[in-house]
Structure formats: C-alpha cells, structure tokens
Scaffold this motif. Sequence first.
Motif, short mmCIF file in Angstrom:
data_model
loop_
_atom_site.label_atom_id
_atom_site.label_comp_id
_atom_site.label_asym_id
_atom_site.label_seq_id
_atom_site.Cartn_x
_atom_site.Cartn_y
_atom_site.Cartn_z
N HIS A 1 -95.61 80.14 -52.96
CA HIS A 1 -95.67 79.16 -54.04
C HIS A 1 -95.04 79.69 -55.33
O HIS A 1 -94.73 78.92 -56.23
CB HIS A 1 -97.13 78.75 -54.30
CG HIS A 1 -98.01 79.88 -54.72
ND1 HIS A 1 -98.58 80.76 -53.81
CD2 HIS A 1 -98.42 80.30 -55.94
CE1 HIS A 1 -99.31 81.65 -54.46
NE2 HIS A 1 -99.23 81.39 -55.76
N ILE B 1 -89.44 79.44 -56.86
CA ILE B 1 -89.05 78.14 -57.41
C ILE B 1 -87.53 78.03 -57.46
O ILE B 1 -86.81 79.00 -57.21
CB ILE B 1 -89.66 77.94 -58.81
CG1 ILE B 1 -89.12 79.01 -59.77
CG2 ILE B 1 -91.19 78.00 -58.74
CD1 ILE B 1 -89.57 78.83 -61.21
N ASP C 1 -87.51 73.86 -61.55
CA ASP C 1 -88.33 72.94 -60.77
C ASP C 1 -89.12 73.73 -59.72
O ASP C 1 -88.65 74.73 -59.19
CB ASP C 1 -87.46 71.90 -60.07
CG ASP C 1 -86.80 70.94 -61.05
OD1 ASP C 1 -87.30 70.84 -62.19
OD2 ASP C 1 -85.79 70.33 -60.68
N SER C 2 -90.30 73.23 -59.41
CA SER C 2 -91.15 73.96 -58.47
C SER C 2 -90.57 73.99 -57.06
O SER C 2 -90.73 74.97 -56.33
CB SER C 2 -92.55 73.36 -58.44
OG SER C 2 -92.51 72.00 -58.04
N GLY C 3 -89.88 72.93 -56.65
CA GLY C 3 -89.29 72.91 -55.32
C GLY C 3 -90.29 72.55 -54.24
O GLY C 3 -91.43 72.16 -54.51
N ASN C 4 -89.89 72.71 -52.99
CA ASN C 4 -90.71 72.30 -51.85
C ASN C 4 -91.82 73.30 -51.58
O ASN C 4 -91.76 74.46 -51.98
CB ASN C 4 -89.84 72.15 -50.60
CG ASN C 4 -88.78 71.07 -50.76
OD1 ASN C 4 -89.03 70.05 -51.40
ND2 ASN C 4 -87.60 71.30 -50.21
N TYR C 5 -92.83 72.83 -50.84
CA TYR C 5 -93.95 73.69 -50.47
C TYR C 5 -94.66 73.09 -49.27
O TYR C 5 -94.79 71.86 -49.16
CB TYR C 5 -94.93 73.82 -51.65
CG TYR C 5 -96.00 74.86 -51.46
CD1 TYR C 5 -95.68 76.19 -51.22
CD2 TYR C 5 -97.35 74.51 -51.53
CE1 TYR C 5 -96.66 77.16 -51.06
CE2 TYR C 5 -98.35 75.47 -51.38
CZ TYR C 5 -97.99 76.79 -51.14
OH TYR C 5 -98.96 77.74 -50.99
N GLN D 1 -95.88 69.49 -53.07
CA GLN D 1 -95.48 69.88 -54.42
C GLN D 1 -96.67 69.91 -55.38
O GLN D 1 -96.76 70.78 -56.24
CB GLN D 1 -94.41 68.92 -54.95
CG GLN D 1 -93.84 69.34 -56.30
CD GLN D 1 -92.70 68.44 -56.74
OE1 GLN D 1 -92.37 67.46 -56.10
NE2 GLN D 1 -92.11 68.79 -57.87
N LYS E 1 -98.50 73.14 -54.95
CA LYS E 1 -97.70 74.25 -55.49
C LYS E 1 -97.81 74.31 -57.00
O LYS E 1 -98.02 75.39 -57.59
CB LYS E 1 -96.24 74.08 -55.07
CG LYS E 1 -95.34 75.24 -55.49
CD LYS E 1 -93.95 75.10 -54.89
CE LYS E 1 -93.10 76.32 -55.17
NZ LYS E 1 -91.78 76.25 -54.50
N GLU E 2 -97.70 73.17 -57.66
CA GLU E 2 -97.79 73.14 -59.12
C GLU E 2 -99.18 73.54 -59.59
O GLU E 2 -99.34 74.21 -60.61
CB GLU E 2 -97.41 71.75 -59.62
CG GLU E 2 -95.92 71.45 -59.43
CD GLU E 2 -95.55 70.03 -59.83
OE1 GLU E 2 -96.47 69.24 -60.14
OE2 GLU E 2 -94.34 69.71 -59.81
#
Length: 209
Positions: free
Chosen positions: A160, A163, A168-172, A176, A179-180
């Motif tokens: 996690h 990024i 941007d946090s991107g996929n997880y 998402q 992850k955030e």
Amino acid sequence: MASRLVPKVNSKQGGSPCKESHVVLLSPVGRIEISGCEMGVHEIKLPKVSLLPAGRAESCEVSQGHEEMPEPLQQCTAWLRAYFCEPGGTERLPVPALHHPLLQRDSFTRQVLWTLLNDVKFGEAVSYQQLAHLAGNRRAARAVGGAMRSNPIPIIIPCHRVIRSSGDSGNYGGGQLLKEWLLSHEKLQKEKLQKEKLQEQLQEELAHP
C-alpha cells in the motif's frame, strides 16, 4: 526501525504437506483472513470495502481460530494488532516467518517484496519506479506493479506504500479506499509518535538542564 528486517522464510522442500490453520482478525477495516502453518504465514486476505471507519483505530481482535494458532500466526496477529492500534509497538515485535512459494523462489518479484519490507518504513511512500531502482532494476517499474499485485502478505509487506509518480495512490488489492485509509492511518500515527518523542525529549531537558 534501526535494524534491517530479515524475515524468516521457511521451506519444507521434500517434506510433508503443510497443516494449514486459519485465523480471522476483526480489524478497524473489516475481517482480515490469515492462513499459515507451523512453518510460517501463507497468506493475508484483506476485505473488499466500500466504507471505512473514520477516526482512530480502537480495537483489533481474533474472532476465529485462536484455539489452535501456530506460532507464526500468533506473531502475525500480534503484529497486525499493533499496526492498527499501537503502531510504535511494531518496532518491538518480530516479523512472523513467511511460508509462501512466491517468497521462496529466487526471482525479481521476491527481491522487490523483500526490498519493500526492509527499506520503505512506516509512514513513508515510494513510486513504482523508485522501488524498481531500490530493488536493482530502475527500468522495471511495470514488473514492480506485477509484484505488488502478487503480494501474498499485504500490510506486513506494505504494497500500500507504493504509489504512482504523480502522487495518486494507484491500484490496490483491497481497493483504492482501503489503500488511502492505510496511508492516512500511517501518516497520522507517525505524526503522533513524533510529537510524543519531542515531548519526552523536552521533559528530559527540563528535568536535567
């Protein structure tokens, strides 16, 4: 952490099949399913969530499987409890032994996952390209993305924290939103720990001018 983590990866090559145990941990983000054996943790499955709690994590308890937990699962649940509710405690706890084929084979994916665990600390974040560079191949950002998708031990191996270069946090794997939340949780807890250390230093200076 001051010392470099070198988690134990156990293998039973040529031995008998694992006797797998399962544990369910009720965490602030939902049910976390953990599987493993006496040799190590096999997998951590995160919940898919559409709504996460606001505020501080207050509790994290084993709801199923606590009767017959092998030592690696005991260590895993203790580590996750600390991560959610007392992050400073993770520095004093052992990383559980890990026992998954992906982490036993000599591959770039394995190198990426170990690098992430060792070099990207609580409250930090790196881009896919930065992690590729840390793992020894600065041009392998796409392969790093694949390694993150393959990670069998999320949170402990902190995918996690990886990024996009844009910020941007991107996929997880857990979505998402999760992850955030994890990134925000770490940021807030890191700031809290830093304030507590500053207060302790000030108290010591006042007590011993």
